[in-house]
Structures are given as structure tokens and as C-alpha cells.
Design a protein around this motif. Structure first.
Motif, short mmCIF file in Angstrom:
data_model
loop_
_atom_site.label_atom_id
_atom_site.label_comp_id
_atom_site.label_asym_id
_atom_site.label_seq_id
_atom_site.Cartn_x
_atom_site.Cartn_y
_atom_site.Cartn_z
N UNK A 1036 -2.27 -15.86 -0.71
CA UNK A 1036 -2.61 -14.84 -1.70
C UNK A 1036 -2.72 -13.45 -1.11
N UNK A 1037 -2.28 -13.29 0.14
CA UNK A 1037 -2.32 -11.96 0.75
C UNK A 1037 -1.03 -11.21 0.42
N UNK A 1038 -1.15 -9.90 0.45
CA UNK A 1038 -0.02 -9.07 0.08
C UNK A 1038 0.90 -8.87 1.27
N UNK A 1039 2.19 -9.16 1.07
CA UNK A 1039 3.21 -8.89 2.08
C UNK A 1039 4.19 -7.87 1.52
N UNK A 1040 4.63 -6.98 2.40
CA UNK A 1040 5.64 -5.99 2.05
C UNK A 1040 6.80 -6.16 3.01
N UNK A 1041 8.00 -6.43 2.47
CA UNK A 1041 9.19 -6.61 3.29
C UNK A 1041 10.15 -5.48 2.99
N UNK A 1042 10.47 -4.72 4.02
CA UNK A 1042 11.21 -3.49 3.84
C UNK A 1042 12.46 -3.53 4.72
N UNK A 1043 13.62 -3.29 4.13
CA UNK A 1043 14.86 -3.17 4.90
C UNK A 1043 15.62 -1.97 4.38
N UNK A 1044 15.72 -0.93 5.21
CA UNK A 1044 16.38 0.30 4.81
C UNK A 1044 17.70 0.54 5.54
N UNK A 1045 17.99 -0.27 6.52
CA UNK A 1045 19.27 -0.16 7.23
C UNK A 1045 19.91 -1.54 7.26
N UNK A 1046 21.17 -1.60 6.79
CA UNK A 1046 21.81 -2.90 6.65
C UNK A 1046 22.06 -3.58 8.00
N UNK A 1047 22.14 -2.80 9.08
CA UNK A 1047 22.42 -3.38 10.40
C UNK A 1047 21.15 -3.72 11.16
N UNK A 1048 20.04 -3.62 10.51
CA UNK A 1048 18.77 -3.95 11.15
C UNK A 1048 18.11 -5.08 10.38
N UNK A 1049 17.28 -5.83 11.08
CA UNK A 1049 16.55 -6.89 10.43
C UNK A 1049 15.41 -6.30 9.59
N UNK A 1050 15.07 -7.03 8.53
CA UNK A 1050 13.95 -6.59 7.68
C UNK A 1050 12.63 -6.81 8.41
N UNK A 1051 11.68 -5.95 8.16
CA UNK A 1051 10.36 -6.04 8.75
C UNK A 1051 9.35 -6.44 7.67
N UNK A 1052 8.41 -7.27 8.04
CA UNK A 1052 7.38 -7.73 7.11
C UNK A 1052 6.04 -7.17 7.57
N UNK A 1053 5.34 -6.58 6.66
CA UNK A 1053 4.02 -6.03 6.96
C UNK A 1053 3.00 -6.72 6.05
N UNK A 1054 2.02 -7.27 6.66
CA UNK A 1054 1.04 -8.07 5.92
C UNK A 1054 -0.30 -7.35 5.91
N UNK A 1055 -0.85 -7.23 4.74
CA UNK A 1055 -2.18 -6.60 4.63
C UNK A 1055 -3.24 -7.63 4.97
N UNK A 1056 -4.37 -7.13 5.37
CA UNK A 1056 -5.48 -8.03 5.68
C UNK A 1056 -6.44 -8.19 4.50
N UNK A 1057 -5.88 -8.02 3.29
CA UNK A 1057 -6.71 -8.18 2.10
C UNK A 1057 -7.04 -9.64 1.87
N UNK A 1058 -8.07 -9.88 1.07
CA UNK A 1058 -8.43 -11.25 0.69
C UNK A 1058 -7.39 -11.76 -0.31
N UNK A 1059 -7.62 -12.94 -0.82
CA UNK A 1059 -6.72 -13.56 -1.78
C UNK A 1059 -6.66 -12.73 -3.06
N UNK A 1060 -5.46 -12.21 -3.37
CA UNK A 1060 -5.28 -11.39 -4.56
C UNK A 1060 -4.82 -12.19 -5.77
N UNK A 1061 -4.54 -13.46 -5.57
CA UNK A 1061 -4.11 -14.31 -6.69
C UNK A 1061 -5.35 -14.94 -7.34
N UNK A 1062 -6.23 -14.07 -7.77
CA UNK A 1062 -7.52 -14.52 -8.33
C UNK A 1062 -7.64 -14.27 -9.83
N UNK A 1063 -6.53 -13.95 -10.48
CA UNK A 1063 -6.56 -13.73 -11.91
C UNK A 1063 -7.11 -12.38 -12.32
N UNK A 1064 -7.49 -11.58 -11.37
CA UNK A 1064 -8.01 -10.26 -11.68
C UNK A 1064 -6.91 -9.22 -11.51
N UNK A 1065 -7.10 -8.08 -12.19
CA UNK A 1065 -6.09 -7.04 -12.17
C UNK A 1065 -6.25 -6.20 -10.90
#
Length: 1250
Positions: A1036-1065
Motif C-alpha cells: 500500500x505504499x506509493x511508488x513512482x516509476x519515471x522514464x523520460x529517456x527511451x535509452x535509459x532504464x526506468x527508475x522507481x522511487x518509493x515513498x516511506x508513507x504508511x499503507x495508503x490503501x485504507x479507503x480514505x481519500x
């Protein structure tokens, strides 16, 4: 006693004093025989040239006996001839007996008369109301400081005819009229020895009665409805009116009542029955249905239809019951007034050996005050008798009696015998206790022998009949300083004033008082201020809207401080501020044929009364009310030539025979006006009289919009008595928008320009409010002058507003200094109020300023010139600094003034500006002030009257771009939005919205809620397979996967937030600029969820996408584009593709979706940044192929994400029913600011899946 002089009366201005003998003059003292009171005649030089007392102080007086009761209309004074002795100011007292004096008060209850400034000039004062008296007394207040008191006097008036009769409490006169009369006039004077008694009782032919009764010093009028049953009773008395106060002061008071063609000027319901049986002084025992005390006192000059009743009684032409005499004996009970905190009376007293007794009568409005203190014998201590919380107390805490601060006379008896103390109040409430001595420690001896300090507060009020050991204290000897000592007492008079009669508390405020002031309790009135004068509510929904308020119930006070009461009204804030006024039946009502009933009448009762409705409709720019009729064999208006079967009644009571959508007096329906009725020969669809129900749009419906006829108060449906006839009707709520007063403005473009209006009448209460904006540093907003009085409001400097006036007490100023400059070309609100208690000034929402008015000063503001707006009155050719401030000496005001209201009445500035050179109607430029109300990237658009918020580039909608656009996603639901690059010939504005390739950053925001993990929230891809993905991992943590150059691998950045899949907005904001990525997460109170899918995905993203998504998305924004808003509001636009079921929801908002929610008052001013505030936690920094740095902030577990080429998808919580969207925004403006531009799509297209 004062009374009005009839207009036909001859002049009453003869000298009254000059021919009097010297024996008619008395004084407190005289300097010598040649300075005696007999020489105090105007323009006389004999003796020492006038009267001078032995000592010049405020306890001296000069008294004149006019020989008989006389009408006095003026008084004139001089100083002592050939000297430096004169009186600068004085009180004038009058009396019938030479005792129990009463002070003559001028206009505004001013007691002091201005005197002389030299020894020879004559200063005359003509009375506004004559005084009827035998004795006059002058009390000097101030005198020449370089001389002494010196006075010569003349009074002017004429002989006064007086017929008097006296009643002793059981007697009365019985007067029978000869027959009916179309006009009955009753007038008389009365003087009462008691505070209760019946002055007059009238009986009609059918048992109706009218009774004039004195009750606790007030005059009440009672009405009995007669022998008929009324509200379940027969012959009960009902108080209809009350007037006066303190009428048991043993002075003359006047009463008049006029009956004219069934109307009475002093009665309930303003109607009465014909009278033929009148009694004076009481009520006959026979046939009386009540037992009230008869009058004890004197009546004078009783006239009934020009018949002298007392003269008839003297001639024995009417019945006399009991002991009645034709004179008015006076009872001598000399009162004394403790008028100030410095007042005291000290008497010598040797207490009796075995005990003591003290008694007195008191009259006061105060709750506290020391009454009596004295030392007991044998060093037994000091006894204190005082008022506390209006109850009588000693140190032993005895509390007999009820509240004693009601202004009535109360008796107090205190006695001690050995160790017993007896205290009685009003001869009824008696308390006896055993007390130990000493009662209270004796006063400690002091070096200055100043006596004890009073720990119980100062008594202010009246006392009389003071007894020491059953011996009456001779206050005459005290006044002559033969016995005792005193300070600041008013001898031989009770100077109590009822400051609540008449009450200066307005709009139902409750008046309470103390000796020298009064207080108004304004709770639950809807008004505020010292006299409950100013409304606390706004005059229209338009005004509430421009404070940033959204739809809801609000109190509307259409005339501000005027007499119309506030009303709770629903305000529907859309592009216009609609007032929605409900009535008792807005539903569709069906009717069927019924035997014996030829017509159905429906009455409509509105939430506002007739006066409120009229004011609301008049003030509104536009009003409408839906009127619809469904029919089956039921004709409506019977067109073209028949008499209408159905009609309705408007606000003013007139019947109307036209229907909704048609013109007044046309006897048509909407289809007749549009020439599209079901039967061309008819003017209403229902007039075709078909034996079948018409279906929309073949029924007769439309809106009534002629304001003078609205609202519908009654509907009469006629053609429903035939077999098979059926009908249904609906009368909708009254709806109005706009406020003609709120935007009524004038622009002053020259220093010499101004507008003028009739004289402002705000004698006792004056409130002025307006908006202004200017770039000038000073100027006069408005000014109105009188002979001496004036009122003015001005901008004295860029940071100060001054409210100044004079009502006869000298110039008065209230100033408000502001922390910011007011000449900033923004609208500023000024509110000034002046009443009998204080003056106040408020500017915008800053703390106001107040100044108290003098307690006994002038209170009437008397103006006579025109009201000048935008400039001072040029009638002043010379201006002193105290009268004209810096701004007042300028030529005028430069700038705009709008919504100018005086005592609730709006001045029509635009109408006057249309015919005035140098002034223009209206004033543009509202966005400088109100633009901040447009939220969430909404753009303020100027209008002639006000502004609107353009929400086309915002993900929000609503009046202020404040309403979140939310949708609920289910598995299989998707939104595809295509951003298109335009060819080189496209406009710049279109490129700004459509082109992605040259962007160096993204600003992306959305809100979501879900209970699903893992879950893909957002995927953005370009033609070059560059992408951004936002998803929740298995935890339930938020991950952001960003790829801005086609010749480079995508990078994943993970937040250290708690579980966000808790039904809250949660709200997510992603902002990227060049090489920096910022992610914010913020939790929102409502709960919801969401999903995503696309093609040609990264394998991990494709796996997540295949799982589907259930949840909510809200306020999706990519730079200036709102794709979810476009999908919900304009799903058929070429750039939007919706798959599956997309349901609008309100999960993005915590407010109720009901348009008639409970009453709330909303304020959007100062709303927080929708993205939240960046937290202070340590950022997580990584490198993306050594090109992009990513910084992630976590705040309250709320999420915000921004990407370079962004496609967004959004869902919201499901509602109970799908709801259609009515948007204020144009579909084209969601994508381009230039709808006419022709963009050419090339191969570089990007698709974003939500």
C-alpha cells in the motif's frame, strides 16, 4: 406637565413677572436687603439691580409665585444691573404647590438652560412645549467666575383655565352620552397619588368595554370584546397598549383618545364599538366583571366631545358616586434625590436606650447602593443597610422583599430591640432575626476624619418620608442647613428618569436601565449595536456570494436597519446568486372531478411575509416562478374567446389570467406566444379539451417573470367538475437573482464633482455604509449640514477614516486607522453608526472604534441642507479646524463609491450620476478586490455588475471553482485523453494547451482512495515510449516509476508513507521542473477509490493494470488541462474517450450534496493551498541516470504527484444515484483558449490512460 398648543390658539406670550408684588418672590438667601429676590425683575434697576444670594453655590435658588396655575411659554434672564454678576446656566423647576418640584427639560431631555455672558443682555428661551404651573424656581449652575450669582428674570405666557375634580379611591363620576356619534374625542389631565387606579371606563351598547388604567406608574388601555366568545373566553380584558412611566409622581399628565368612524388612536386593533356609557375615576359596581382599584388623585379639564364633564358634575348634571371634591388637595411628602456618586445626607441622631427605628421610602433603578449606616449605642458597632442585587440586606445577610430596582416607591422599616433586628419591605415582607453585637466593627478613626469608606456602592435614587425613631426628618430644615449636612442633593424633588420609556432599543431589543444609563439586550433580534440598530445579516444572496459563501441557508435583511425583519432564505450560488423562497406546496398536485365542487382554490404561504417578499422582489434584478398545468379534459384559460376557467392571484391581490411563459394581460400560455400550441386556434395546449393526458411538452408550463405580479398567492382551478376531468398543477418556489443596490455605483473623476440628495433624516439613529475605492490620499465621502448640527465621513489620509458629527454637544469624532493603505484601488467597506448612546466606525474587517455619547446631552441630529456625496457642502465659506478636517478643506473625492445606504435605504447613485457632469454611473474593476475568491486556478472575469470565476483551466467547477469534480471507477472503466501537438500555424494560445514536446516540467495533481493493493493509479506515456506510472505496491505504499529517456532504464522511487490503501481519500501532487521531482501526499477526510489501464505497457505496469481498479479519483489536473472534468462534463469531445461506466461522485468533498442542506454559513477567504504544505521531514534524494533528481515529501499521508507528459485518470465514490452534471464551463475552453483555432494533428500524439 407639558402639552401641545392647538394651532388655532391665540398668542400666549404676555409678561407674567413684571407686575407681581415682592411677596411673590422667595430665595434661598440674599446678599443684602437691596439684593433681595423682589428686585429680580427683567430690565429693572431698583435696589441693587437684581438678586444675588449670600453665597454663590449650586444650592441657591430664586422662586416666583405666579398666583395661580398659569401657562408659561418662555423665560428670559439678565444679570444684575451695573455689575459683574450674572448666571451662565441654570435649571428651571416648576410646581403647583411650592413643593415637590419638577425639572423642565428641553428637547432631547436637556435640563440646563444657557444663561448670560454679561449683566445687561437678555437671553430668552421659548419652550417647545408650554408648562402649566403656579410656581417657578431657578437654580443657578454656573456664574461669572469674576463675580457672583446675579439674576433678573421674566416669564411669558397667559392665563390658564382649570377645572379640577378630586377622587379619594372609592368615588367616581357617571356620565351617560345622549346617543351615537361619528366622532368621539376625549382629553383630560390627571395627577395620581398612587401608582395604580382606573382613570376611565367606557361601556358600549353590546357589552364592549374600554378601560384606561394606571398600573405601576404606566398607563394601560384594556379592551373587552363584549359578550361574544373570543378565544374561548367571554368578556376578558386584554391589554392593547401601554404608554408613559413614573406617572405617579404627583405631577400633571395629559391623555387624549380619539374615536373616528370606529377607529381609536389609542386602542388595540385600531377599532372600537360605539360608546354610550362612560364613568370617570372608577367603575360602577353593578355589572362590573372585574375588581380593580379606583383612581386616587385629581382629574383636570376633562372634555368629551367638547363637553366639560367636570363643569357638568359641578352643576350636578351627571351622577356623582362617593366623595368627590372640586379642588386638588396636595400631600406634602418632600423627596430628596441622590443624583451622583458624591451625594450624601448626614443627620444627627442619638439612638434610644433600648432600641432604635429607621424607616424611609426609596425609588431607584440601581441594583446596589448604601441606604443607611449608623452607630449603635454602647460601642456595639455599626449597622449598614444596603442594596445588593436589588435586594435589601444587612451584614447579617437578611434578604427580604423582591427586586427593588423597578423604579417604584418601596417602603423600608428597620428596628432593633435588644438583640433582635426586624426588617420589613413594603409593609409585607418582614424578617426578624436574633443578632449578636457588635453588628459590624465600628469605623476606625482616621486622621482626616473622613469617615468610613463605603464598601457597598453608592445609592443613586430618591428617598422620602425619612423617619428616625418614628419622627419625620424635616428636609426643609436640612435644605436650610439648620440640621445635618449634605452634598450634591436635589432637595424637594425626585429626579428619577425612565430611560426605557420610550425605549431607544430598536427591533425588539429589551431595555434595562440604571440611574444614569440604559442597556439594550439585542440577543435573538438579528441586530447589534448599543441600541440594536444595525443588522448583523447581509441584504441579499449577492452580498453573501461576494464574501465567498457557497450555497446554503442565510438570513437576509433586505433593508438593513429598516423595519423589515430578517428572513431565512436559501441561496443557490451558481454563476448568479439565486434566492429561493419556498412555500407550502411546491409539489405536483393532482385534481379529479368531484360532485358539488366547481372550483379548487389553492393558497400558497411563503417562508417570507408580504412585506419581506415585496422588498426582496423590488431589490432583485430578475425574478421568476414556474407555473405548470397538466390536463385531461380540463380546459385552462378557455381561449380564444371564452372566460378563463383558471386564474391566479399575485402579491398585490389582483387576479391574472395569463399563464407561465406568456405576457401579462395576454390570456395566453407559452405556446400561444410561440405559436406552437397543439391546436393552432387555441392559445393554450389544454384548451383543446382532449380526453387524454397531454405529455410534455404538450402540457402548459412556463415561468412567470413580471416582478410586480409575483409571487403567486392563490390559484383557482375551475374546469374540474365534468365527468372524466382531471388536472394537475405545480407552482414552483419564487426564485430571484441579483441585487440592484449592491452594484449601484458612481465614479467621481473630478475634484469638483459631487452628487446631491435630499436631507438625511437620522435624528435618533443614523447608520451609513458604503464601499469605496480610490487612488487619492484623502477626500470627503459625504456631508450633510444643519444650522449647527452636521454629519460627515471622510478619508483623512491613506490610512485613516474619520466619522464626525455634532448634535448640539459640540463636534464629535470617531477615527479608524488601518495598517494598510486604503488608496490601493480596491473596494473597502465603511460602516458608521450614531445613536443616543454611542458612535461607532468600522472599516473592512478591522477592529472598529467607538465613542460614548454624553449621558444627558442632546440626542437629536437636526439637518436641513442637501446631502452631498463626493464633496463637502460649499455653503461653508470659512471652515474652522474643529468643523472641517484636512480632507474637508479639499475640493472633493476622486474615485468610486457604491452601495451607499443610509438607515437601510440605498441611494440611487447611478440614476443621479446619469444627469450630473463629472460623475459617471457604475465603476468597473472588481477583480482587484474579489479575484481572490476564485480558487484552484480559476480566473476572475470582470462584469459590469460584479465578476465571475472562469474555471476552464481548473480541475474544479462551481461558483468559485471550489467544487471538486470526482468520479467512481470500476473494473473495466477507463478514460483516455489525447494531448495533441499543433502545427506551426496554430495560435499561441492553442499551443499552450495542446503542445507537450517542449515542456520542461509538469504540474499534476489528483485525489484517490482505494482498498486495493497493488493498484495502478496513473499511467502517462508518449509516442517515444517515455512514461510515468504512479501505483501502490503490495504494502500500500506509493511508488513512482519515471522514464523520460527511451535509452535509459526506468527508475522507481518509493515513498516511506504508511499503507495508503485504507479507503480514505488522499491527495497527490507531482511537480517536476527540469531535473527536480517533488511528490506530496496529504490525507483528506472523505473516503473513495480508483483504477487504470493502457496498452504497450512496461511489463510490471501491465501486470498491475490487468488487475483492474476499483475506487475514486477527483480533481485530476495536468498543467492547464482537466481531463477528468472533460470526461465527466463533455464525454463526447474528440479528445476524450470513456470506456465502461464512469459515475460522477462526491467523494472528493466532505460537504453534503443535498441542495437544501442544513443552514450553514461558509467562508472561503484564506483557504489553504489545495496541495497542502511541504513537510519538514528529511527528503529522499536519488539520481535518475544522473539526469533527474527526485525529492519526495510526505505530509499527513496525503499524496500529490507531478510528471512530464502526463495523462491522468480519476474516479470518485459512488453516490446512491448517478447524477447529471450541469456545468458552467464551455466544453471547448477545457482544451483551448481559442475555440476558433484550427490545429493540425501530426504523428507525435500521446495517449494517457486513467
Amino acid at each position: 406637565m407639558t402639552q401641545s398648543i392647538p394651532s388655532h390658539k391665540q398668542a400666549c406670550d404676555s409678561p407674567l413677572v413684571s407686575n407681581l408684588p415682592q411677596s411673590a418672590f422667595r430665595s434661598s438667601s440674599q446678599l443684602s436687603n437691596s439684593h433681595g429676590p423682589g428686585y429680580a425683575k427683567l430690565n429693572r434697576r431698583d435696589g441693587a439691580g437684581g438678586w444675588s444670594p449670600l453665597v454663590s453655590n449650586k444650592y441657591q435658588w430664586l422662586e416666583i409665585d405666579l398666583g395661580e396655575r398659569t401657562e408659561v411659554t418662555a423665560v428670559a434672564t439678565q444679570g444684575r444691573y451695573g455689575s459683574s454678576d450674572w448666571v451662565n446656566g441654570y435649571f428651571l423647576m416648576f410646581s403647583d404647590t411650592g413643593h415637590n418640584w419638577r425639572q423642565y427639560r428641553q428637547e432631547d431631555s436637556i435640563g440646563a438652560f444657557s444663561g448670560n455672558t454679561n449683566a445687561d443682555s437678555v437671553v430668552m428661551h421659548k419652550f417647545q412645549q408650554p408648562v402649566f404651573t403656579q410656581f417657578l424656581r431657578v437654580l443657578p449652575l454656573d456664574w461669572n467666575p469674576n463675580g457672583r450669582v446675579g439674576l433678573r428674570l421674566e416669564a411669558y405666557g397667559c392665563r390658564y383655565k382649570s377645572d379640577v375634580v378630586s377622587f379619594e379611591g372609592t368615588s367616581y363620576l357617571l356620565f351617560r352620552t345622549t346617543g351615537p356619534s361619528t366622532r368621539n374625542l376625549l382629553s383630560m389631565n390627571f395627577k395620581s397619588r398612587h401608582n395604580t387606579g382606573i382613570l376611565m371606563h367606557v361601556e358600549g351598547q353590546h357589552g364592549q368595554t374600554l378601560t384606561l388604567e394606571l398600573l405601576k406608574g404606566k398607563l394601560f388601555l384594556h379592551l373587552r370584546k363584549g359578550t361574544l366568545q373570543w378565544r374561548g373566553t367571554s368578556g376578558d380584558f386584554h391589554t392593547t397598549a401601554s404608554s408613559g412611566s413614573l406617572l405617579d409622581d404627583q405631577h400633571w399628565h395629559r391623555v387624549t383618545m380619539e374615536h373616528l368612524r370606529g377607529r381609536v388612536n389609542f386602542t388595540v386593533d385600531k377599532t372600537t364599538q360605539q360608546t354610550n356609557h362612560i364613568s370617570f375615576g372608577g367603575v360602577p359596581a353593578v355589572g362590573s366583571e372585574h375588581s380593580r382599584r379606583n383612581f386616587h388623585g385629581c382629574l383636570e379639564n376633562v372634555l368629551y366631545n367638547d363637553v366639560n364633564v367636570i363643569e357638568m358634575a359641578r352643576d350636578q348634571q351627571l351622577s356623582i358616586m362617593g366623595n368627590v371634591t372640586f379642588s386638588c388637595p396636595e400631600t406634602v411628602a418632600m423627596p430628596v434625590t441622590f443624583a451622583s456618586p458624591e451625594s450624601f445626607l448626614r443627620l444627627p441622631w442619638e439612638a434610644a436606650r433600648d432600641g432604635l427605628a429607621v424607616s424611609l421610602q426609596l425609588r431607584t433603578w440601581n441594583k446596589v447602593g448604601l441606604l443607611v449606616t449608623f452607630d449603635l449605642r454602647h460601642q456595639a458597632g455599626t449597622l449598614w443597610l444596603y442594596l445588593s442585587e436589588a435586594k435589601l440586606r444587612t451584614k447579617n445577610s437578611l434578604r427580604p422583599g423582591m427586586a427593588l430596582n423597578d423604579g417604584q416607591w418601596h417602603s423600608v422599616d428597620l428596628s432593633t430591640q435588644r438583640d433582635r433586628l426586624v426588617l420589613a419591605v413594603d409593609k409585607a415582607d418582614t424578617f426578624t432575626t436574633t443578632t449578636s453585637l457588635p453588628v459590624m466593627p465600628r469605623c476606625p478613626s482616621t486622621e482626616d476624619d473622613g469617615g468610613c469608606r463605603n464598601p457597598f456602592g453608592v445609592f443613586q435614587g430618591c428617598m422620602r418620608l425619612i423617619h428616625r425613631d418614628n419622627t419625620l426628618v424635616d428636609l426643609i430644615k436640612v435644605q436650610q442647613m439648620v440640621i445635618g449636612n449634605f452634598s450634591d442633593l436635589q432637595m424637594d424633588m425626585c429626579g428619577i428618569i425612565d430611560r426605557c420609556s420610550p425605549s431607544h432599543c430598536e427591533h425588539g431589543g429589551k431595555c434595562t436601565q440604571a440611574w444614569s444609563t440604559f442597556h439594550c439586550n439585542c440577543s435573538s433580534t438579528g441586530y447589534a449595536g448599543a441600541t440594536c440598530h444595525s443588522s448583523i445579516y447581509e441584504p441579499s444572496c449577492e452580498a453573501y456570494k461576494h464574501q465567498g459563501n457557497t450555497s446554503g441557508f442565510y438570513h437576509i435583511d433586505v433593508d438593513g436597519s429598516g423595519p423589515i425583519k430578517p428572513q431565512l432564505i436559501y441561496c443557490n450560488m451558481s454563476d448568479k446568486a439565486w434566492m429561493v423562497i419556498q412555500h407550502n406546496n411546491t409539489e405536483l398536485t393532482k385534481l379529479r372531478a368531484s360532485s358539488g365542487i366547481s372550483q379548487h382554490l389553492a393558497h400558497f404561504n411563503y417562508s417570507a411575509d408580504t412585506e419581506q417578499l415585496g422588498a426582496l422582489i423590488t431589490q432583485a434584478e430578475y425574478c421568476e416562478q414556474e407555473l405548470s398545468y397538466h390536463c385531461k379534459k380540463s380546459r385552462l384559460l378557455n381561449t380564444p374567446d371564452g372566460a378563463p376557467f383558471t386564474w391566479w392571484v399575485g402579491r398585490l391581490g389582483e387576479a391574472h389570467t395569463y399563464w407561465g411563459g406568456a405576457l401579462p394581460s395576454s390570456q395566453q400560455c407559452a405556446c400561444g406566444l410561440q405559436d406552437d400550441c397543439a391546436e393552432p386556434a387555441r392559445f393554450c395546449n389544454c384548451d383543446s379539451d382532449l380526453d387524454a393526458w397531454y405529455q410534455n411538452p404538450a402540457n402548459d408550463s412556463g415561468v412567470l417573470s413580471h416582478k410586480d405580479h409575483l409571487p403567486v398567492r392563490l390559484l383557482a382551478v375551475g374546469d374540474i367538475n365534468r365527468p372524466g376531468s382531471e388536472a394537475a398543477y405545480r407552482v414552483g418556489p419564487l426564485q430571484c437573482y441579483g441585487d440592484k443596490d449592491f452594484w449601484n455605483a458612481a465614479y467621481f473623476n473630478k475634484e469638483t464633482s459631487y452628487l446631491h440628495f435630499p436631507t438625511f433624516h437620522g435624528e435618533l439613529s443614523a447608520d451609513i455604509s458604503f464601499f469605496f475605492k480610490t487612488s487619492s490620499s484623502s477626500g470627503v465621502f459625504l456631508e450633510n449640514l444643519g444650522i449647527k448640527d452636521f454629519i460627515r465621513i471622510e478619508l483623512s489620509s491613506p490610512t485613516e477614516i474619520v466619522f464626525s458629527f455634532d448634535v448640539g454637544n459640540g463636534p464629535f469624532e470617531v477615527r479608524v486607522e488601518t495598517p494598510m493603505d486604503l488608496n490601493d484601488e480596491r473596494w473597502h467597506h465603511v460602516r458608521a453608526e450614531r445613536n443616543v448612546k454611542e458612535a461607532s466606525l468600522h472599516v473592512d474587517h478591522l477592529p472598529g472604534a467607538r465613542q460614548k455619547a454624553p449621558a444627558d446631552g442632546h440626542i437629536h441630529l437636526q439637518l436641513n441642507s442637501q446631502l452631498f456625496v463626493g464633496r463637502r457642502n460649499t455653503r461653508l465659506t470659512a471652515c474652522a479646524d474643529w468643523l472641517c478636517g484636512t480632507a474637508s478643506r479639499q475640493k472633493g473625492f476622486l474615485g468610486c463609491i457604491r452601495t451607499l445606504k443610509l438607515n437601510g435605504n440605498t441611494l440611487d447613485l447611478e440614476e443621479r450620476a446619469n444627469i450630473t457632469p463629472g460623475v459617471r454611473p457604475g465603476c468597473p474593476g472588481h477583480c482587484n478586490t474579489y479575484g481572490g475568491l476564485c480558487q484552484n486556478q480559476g480566473h476572475c472575469v470582470e462584469r459590469h455588475n460584479g465578476f465571475t470565476c472562469d474555471c476552464s483551466v481548473s480541475a474544479y467547477t462551481g461558483t468559485f471553482c471550489h467544487k471538486e469534480v470526482s468520479a467512481y471507477f470500476r473494473p473495466g472503466t477507463s478514460v483516455t485523453y489525447v494531448f495533441r501537438e499543433l502545427s506551426g500555424n496554430a495560435s499561441t494560445q492553442s499551443s499552450y494547451l495542446y503542445s507537450d514536446l517542449s515542456l520542461r516540467g509538469e504540474n499534476v495533481s489528483l485525489s484517490f482512495s482505494t482498498s486495493q493493493t497493488p493498484a495502478l493509479l496513473l499511467y502517462v506515456s508518449s509516442y517515444h515510449r517515455e512514461y510515468l506510472a504512479v501505483f501502490l505496491n503490495r504494502n500500500g505504499q506509493l511508488d513512482v516509476k519515471y522514464k523520460l529517456q527511451s535509452n535509459k532504464e526506468a527508475e522507481v522511487f518509493r515513498s516511506n508513507t504508511r499503507n495508503l490503501a485504507n479507503g480514505q481519500l488522499h491527495r497527490v501532487s507531482i511537480r517536476r521542473h527540469a531535473e527536480s521531482l517533488s511528490v506530496q501526499v496529504r490525507q483528506i477526510l472523505p473516503s473513495c477509490q480508483m483504477s487504470d489501464k493502457s496498452s504497450e505497457l512496461d511489463p510490471e505496469i501491465a501486470r498491475l493494470n490487468s488487475l483492474g481498479f476499483t475506487g475514486c479519483l477527483s480533481v485530476v489536473q495536468f498543467n492547464a488541462v482537466a481531463p477528468l472534468k472533460a470526461a465527466l462534463l463533455y464525454p463526447h469531445t474528440s479528445t476524450v474517450t470513456v470506456s465502461g461506466t464512469l459515475t460522477e461522485s462526491n467523494c472528493g468533498s466532505s460537504s453534503s450534496s443535498s441542495p437544501y442542506a442544513a443552514e450553514t454559513t461558509h467562508s472561503l477567504l484564506g483557504k489553504a493551498d489545495p496541495f497542502g504544505t511541504v513537510g519538514t521531514g528529511e527528503p529522499v534524494v536519488n539520481a535518475i541516470s544522473s539526469v533527474i533528481a527526485v525529492v519526495i515529501f510526505v505530509i499527513l499521508a496525503a499524496l500529490a504527484i507531478m510528471a512530464r507528459f502526463l495523462y491522468r485518470r480519476k474516479e470518485t465514490c459512488p453516490t446512491q444515484e448517478p447524477k447529471g452534471v450541469k456545468s458552467e464551463d464551455s466544453p471547448e475552453t477545457l482544451f483551448s483558449n481559442d475555440p476558433n483555432s484550427q490545429g493540425v494533428i501530426n504523428d507525435n500524439q500521446k495517449e494517457y490512460f486513467i
